[in-house]
Design a protein around this motif. Structure first.
Motif, short mmCIF file in Angstrom:
data_model
loop_
_atom_site.label_atom_id
_atom_site.label_comp_id
_atom_site.label_asym_id
_atom_site.label_seq_id
_atom_site.Cartn_x
_atom_site.Cartn_y
_atom_site.Cartn_z
N LEU A 45 0.87 -1.18 0.00
CA LEU A 45 0.00 0.00 0.00
C LEU A 45 0.90 1.22 0.00
O LEU A 45 1.76 1.38 0.88
N ASP A 46 0.73 2.08 -1.00
CA ASP A 46 1.61 3.24 -1.16
C ASP A 46 0.75 4.48 -1.42
O ASP A 46 -0.32 4.39 -2.01
N ALA A 47 1.24 5.62 -0.96
CA ALA A 47 0.54 6.89 -1.20
C ALA A 47 1.57 7.98 -1.44
O ALA A 47 2.59 8.04 -0.75
N HIS A 48 1.33 8.81 -2.44
CA HIS A 48 2.23 9.93 -2.71
C HIS A 48 1.46 11.02 -3.44
O HIS A 48 0.37 10.79 -3.98
N TYR A 49 2.04 12.21 -3.43
CA TYR A 49 1.42 13.35 -4.10
C TYR A 49 1.79 13.38 -5.58
O TYR A 49 2.90 13.00 -5.97
N GLU A 50 0.85 13.83 -6.39
CA GLU A 50 1.13 14.10 -7.80
C GLU A 50 0.34 15.35 -8.17
O GLU A 50 -0.87 15.31 -8.33
N ARG A 51 1.05 16.47 -8.24
CA ARG A 51 0.42 17.79 -8.37
C ARG A 51 -0.53 18.02 -7.19
O ARG A 51 -0.14 17.91 -6.05
N ASP A 52 -1.81 18.32 -7.47
CA ASP A 52 -2.73 18.60 -6.38
C ASP A 52 -3.55 17.38 -5.99
O ASP A 52 -4.57 17.47 -5.33
N ARG A 53 -3.08 16.20 -6.39
CA ARG A 53 -3.82 14.97 -6.11
C ARG A 53 -2.96 13.99 -5.32
O ARG A 53 -1.74 14.10 -5.25
N VAL A 54 -3.64 13.02 -4.73
CA VAL A 54 -2.95 11.95 -4.01
C VAL A 54 -3.16 10.65 -4.78
O VAL A 54 -4.29 10.33 -5.16
N ILE A 55 -2.08 9.95 -5.03
CA ILE A 55 -2.15 8.65 -5.70
C ILE A 55 -2.02 7.56 -4.66
O ILE A 55 -0.99 7.46 -3.98
N ILE A 56 -3.08 6.77 -4.50
CA ILE A 56 -3.04 5.62 -3.58
C ILE A 56 -2.90 4.36 -4.44
O ILE A 56 -3.72 4.12 -5.32
N GLN A 57 -1.86 3.60 -4.16
CA GLN A 57 -1.57 2.41 -4.97
C GLN A 57 -1.70 1.14 -4.14
O GLN A 57 -1.26 1.08 -2.99
N VAL A 58 -2.32 0.14 -4.76
CA VAL A 58 -2.37 -1.21 -4.18
C VAL A 58 -1.62 -2.12 -5.15
O VAL A 58 -2.10 -2.39 -6.26
N LYS A 59 -0.44 -2.57 -4.75
CA LYS A 59 0.42 -3.37 -5.63
C LYS A 59 0.50 -4.80 -5.11
O LYS A 59 0.50 -5.03 -3.90
N ASP A 60 0.59 -5.73 -6.04
CA ASP A 60 0.91 -7.11 -5.65
C ASP A 60 1.95 -7.66 -6.61
O ASP A 60 2.07 -7.19 -7.74
N ASP A 61 2.73 -8.62 -6.13
CA ASP A 61 3.76 -9.23 -6.98
C ASP A 61 3.29 -10.60 -7.48
O ASP A 61 4.06 -11.55 -7.56
N GLY A 62 1.99 -10.66 -7.82
CA GLY A 62 1.39 -11.92 -8.24
C GLY A 62 1.53 -12.20 -9.72
O GLY A 62 2.49 -11.78 -10.37
N GLY A 63 0.52 -12.88 -10.26
CA GLY A 63 0.60 -13.33 -11.65
C GLY A 63 0.22 -12.31 -12.68
O GLY A 63 0.36 -12.54 -13.89
N GLY A 64 -0.30 -11.14 -12.25
CA GLY A 64 -0.71 -10.13 -13.21
C GLY A 64 -2.04 -10.48 -13.87
O GLY A 64 -2.63 -11.54 -13.62
N ILE A 65 -2.51 -9.59 -14.74
CA ILE A 65 -3.78 -9.79 -15.45
C ILE A 65 -3.48 -9.94 -16.93
O ILE A 65 -2.88 -9.06 -17.55
N ASP A 66 -3.90 -11.05 -17.50
CA ASP A 66 -3.70 -11.31 -18.93
C ASP A 66 -4.83 -10.63 -19.70
O ASP A 66 -5.98 -11.05 -19.63
N HIS A 67 -4.50 -9.57 -20.45
CA HIS A 67 -5.56 -8.84 -21.15
C HIS A 67 -6.21 -9.66 -22.26
O HIS A 67 -7.33 -9.37 -22.69
N GLU A 68 -5.53 -10.70 -22.72
CA GLU A 68 -6.14 -11.57 -23.74
C GLU A 68 -7.29 -12.37 -23.14
O GLU A 68 -8.30 -12.64 -23.80
N VAL A 69 -7.13 -12.76 -21.88
CA VAL A 69 -8.21 -13.46 -21.18
C VAL A 69 -9.40 -12.53 -21.02
O VAL A 69 -10.57 -12.93 -21.18
N ILE A 70 -9.12 -11.27 -20.70
CA ILE A 70 -10.19 -10.28 -20.54
C ILE A 70 -10.91 -10.06 -21.87
O ILE A 70 -12.14 -9.93 -21.90
N ARG A 71 -10.18 -10.04 -22.97
CA ARG A 71 -10.80 -9.88 -24.30
C ARG A 71 -11.84 -10.98 -24.53
O ARG A 71 -12.95 -10.72 -25.01
N LYS A 72 -11.49 -12.21 -24.20
CA LYS A 72 -12.42 -13.33 -24.40
C LYS A 72 -13.66 -13.18 -23.54
O LYS A 72 -14.78 -13.45 -23.97
N LYS A 73 -13.45 -12.72 -22.29
CA LYS A 73 -14.58 -12.55 -21.38
C LYS A 73 -15.53 -11.46 -21.89
O LYS A 73 -16.76 -11.57 -21.75
#
Length: 576
Positions: free
Chosen positions: A309-337
């Motif tokens: 869980l990460d948070a940092h400023y970018e101009r006048d906004r806050v970027i909150i990030q949720v990162k995982d080091d897992g398998g990722g998302i295959d966009h080809e699978v999403i295309r089929k769905k």
């Protein structure tokens, strides 16, 4: 959170606890059988001990520990309440007050005398129990056996000091959030009246510099109250250790939580609105992102997955990030769905970019989980995340790489009090759109705009973009009429062949749109108010504001505009 802030919070809570102890001891002295008072005193002394130990304040921790031991013995009916014990307990509480008040200063407070007196009293009472055949050798009485080097003279001095009760006040006050919200609302009204006054004075020919001091004072007041509402994201992030642990337990996976940017500050109300969304994202990261230990080992990854869980400023906004080091998302699978669910045709999906494909994850009910369980996969609850972020003028973006992991980026404003907007005219009426969605303001000739099926198209920086006349949308009685053929061509067809249009380029969810307006006015920070009945269900507007000239200015919801155009384009393609 900074150490100084932890200490400040400790002081506020400790002083509040000690005030409660005074009252509870008085109640218990009147009624020795008051179990509620006994339990409450035990909880407070236990909490005080733990908090003090966490900050390394040994004096407060040691004294509250002995008091806790005494309360345990009272709860277990190993010690009988009497006048001598109450004298010691009141003295101990006074000494705790002195230690807390002296914390952070160079003042020395002697406490070993009362600590020893309580410990000796407890030991003697427990020894009586032992002589009567009951074993009182418990872990809680260990502190009673600690040696002390305090002299008799110090004990006498401490007895004298204990006779003088003192009343102290904290330098920190606690204010209900609603009071802060009401105060900020009133300051917002003050700002509106200030702008109206300045606008009226300019009509009378007065110099705007006459109000410089008023502007500075009112702006400082507004920002001071806004800052008072700001909290560090660590306040929320620290709660996710348990969320992650429970999710990992359900899935039978090993995971570790890493927190970054915990000192980043954000409006408390935004953090509250984002809490459920972050729970969804963390659970999905564990459920569908992090692989099983066996799969990770086969892929030469550590058996334990990592969620950040990460948070940092970018101009006048806050970027909150949720990162995982897992398998990722295959966009080809999403295309089929997408095709399977009938959301688009195979030809349409084939021409979609990666970012557009991934945006379908946020469609209601869309999931790429092979099997739905208690947590399920990406898509379950993701539409809720998107709606929550958009409700405060934010955006959600996905970065993913198969085999490497996924990052969910929540771009949210740092504060809800002020909103940077671009003002424009359509049909002699002012409107506003959020600056956070605005990419540029350009001029486009009519010859550069082309009709395609039910909409309009042009180019911006070499890329094809949808074009929309805001007048056409604002004249609709119902947003569903946008799908009627020719509705979005009316202003285009009625314009001169040599016309040059003012176009505001906006980007939302990876899709760029050009909004044609009558005139671009200015950038301005506004105080946006939510819609009230009977127009609170109007999807096209996110709220309203009052300008300096006294006019009500609707705020256009770019998320709704972008989705409308995108869906209209998809429908036209599917019909063709």
């Amino acid at each position: 959170m900074k150490e100084s802030e932890y200490k400040e919070l400790f002081l506020v809570e400790a002083k509040d606890n000690l005030e409660q102890l005074d009252k509870l001891f008085v109640d218990l002295e009147k009624d020795h059988g008051n179990k509620n008072a006994i339990n409450a005193i035990f909880r407070i002394t236990h909490t005080l001990k733990g908090n003090a130990m966490g900050l390394g304040i040994d004096s407060i921790a040691d004294l509250s520990h002995v008091m806790e031991d005494v309360m345990i013995a009272i709860k277990n009916e190993q010690v009988q309440l009497n006048d001598d014990l109450f004298k010691l307990l009141f003295r101990a509480n006074d000494k705790l007050n002195a230690l807390v008040n002296a914390f952070g200063t160079d003042e020395k407070v002697s406490f070993l005398g009362i600590k020893t007196s309580l410990a000796i009293f407890l030991k003697n009472e427990l020894n009586k129990e032992t002589e009567e055949g009951e074993q009182g050798d418990t872990e809680e009485s260990k502190s009673a056996e600690q040696p002390t080097s305090e002299t008799p003279e110090q004990l006498v001095e401490e007895l004298d000091d204990a006779n003088a009760s003192q009343i102290s006040f904290s330098d920190v006050i606690q204010i209900p959030v609603k009071k802060m919200d009401d105060l900020l609302s009133e300051v917002g009204q003050l700002i509106i009246e200030r702008d109206r006054l300045i606008s009226y004075s300019q009509e009378l020919g007065l110099k705007s510099s006459e109000f410089d001091r008023l502007q500075r004072i009112s702006s400082n007041l507004q920002y001071s109250i806004m800052n008072a509402r700001m909290v560090q994201v660590g306040f929320l992030f620290n709660k996710f250790h348990r969320v992650l642990r429970d999710a990992a337990s359900i899935e039978g996976k090993k995971t570790n939580l890493v927190l970054k940017g915990t000192e980043t500050e954000i409006d408390r109300n935004i953090l509250k609105l984002m809490s459920d969304s972050l729970v969804h994202l963390v659970r999905n990261a564990v459920s569908h992102g992090i692989e099983s230990a066996e799969v990770r080992k086969r892929n030469n990854k550590p058996a334990e997955g990592q969620v950040t869980l990460d948070a940092h400023y970018e101009r006048d906004r806050v970027i909150i990030q949720v990162k995982d080091d897992g398998g990722g998302i295959d966009h080809e699978v999403i295309r089929k769905k997408i095709v399977e669910k009938g959301l688009a045709t195979p030809d349409m999906v084939k021409n979609m970019g990666k970012e557009e494909v991934l945006s379908y994850i946020f469609e209601a009910g869309f999931s790429n989980a092979a099997q739905v369980n208690e947590l399920s996969g990406r898509g379950v609850g993701m539409d809720v995340v998107k709606r929550a972020v958009e409700s405060i003028g934010g955006q959600v973006k996905i970065e993913t790489e198969v085999g490497k992991g996924t990052t969910m980026n929540l771009q949210v404003p740092a504060s809800l009090a002020l909103k940077g907007c671009l003002l424009f005219d359509v049909g002699a009426h002012e409107y506003a759109i959020a600056l956070s969605y605005t990419e540029a303001v350009v001029s486009i000739e009519k010859s550069e705009i082309k009709k395609i099926s039910g909409g309009l198209m042009s180019t911006f920086q070499g890329d094809a973009i949808s074009i929309l006349f805001m007048e056409d949308v604002l004249k609709l009685r119902n947003l569903n009429e946008i799908h009627n053929r020719g509705v979005l061509h009316r202003s285009f067809d009625a314009s001169d062949d040599n016309a040059i249009f003012d176009v505001i380029i906006v980007t939302y969810d990876g899709k760029t749109t050009g909004l044609i307006v009558d005139k671009v006015l200015q950038q301005k920070e506004i105080i946006e108010k939510p819609l009230t009945k009977p127009i609170d269900k109007t999807k096209l507007l996110s709220g309203t504001t009052i300008l300096g000239n006294g006019n009500v200015c609707p705020v256009i919801d770019i998320a709704v505009i972008s989705d409308l155009i995108h869906r209209q384009s998809l429908q036209a393609q599917m019909e063709n």
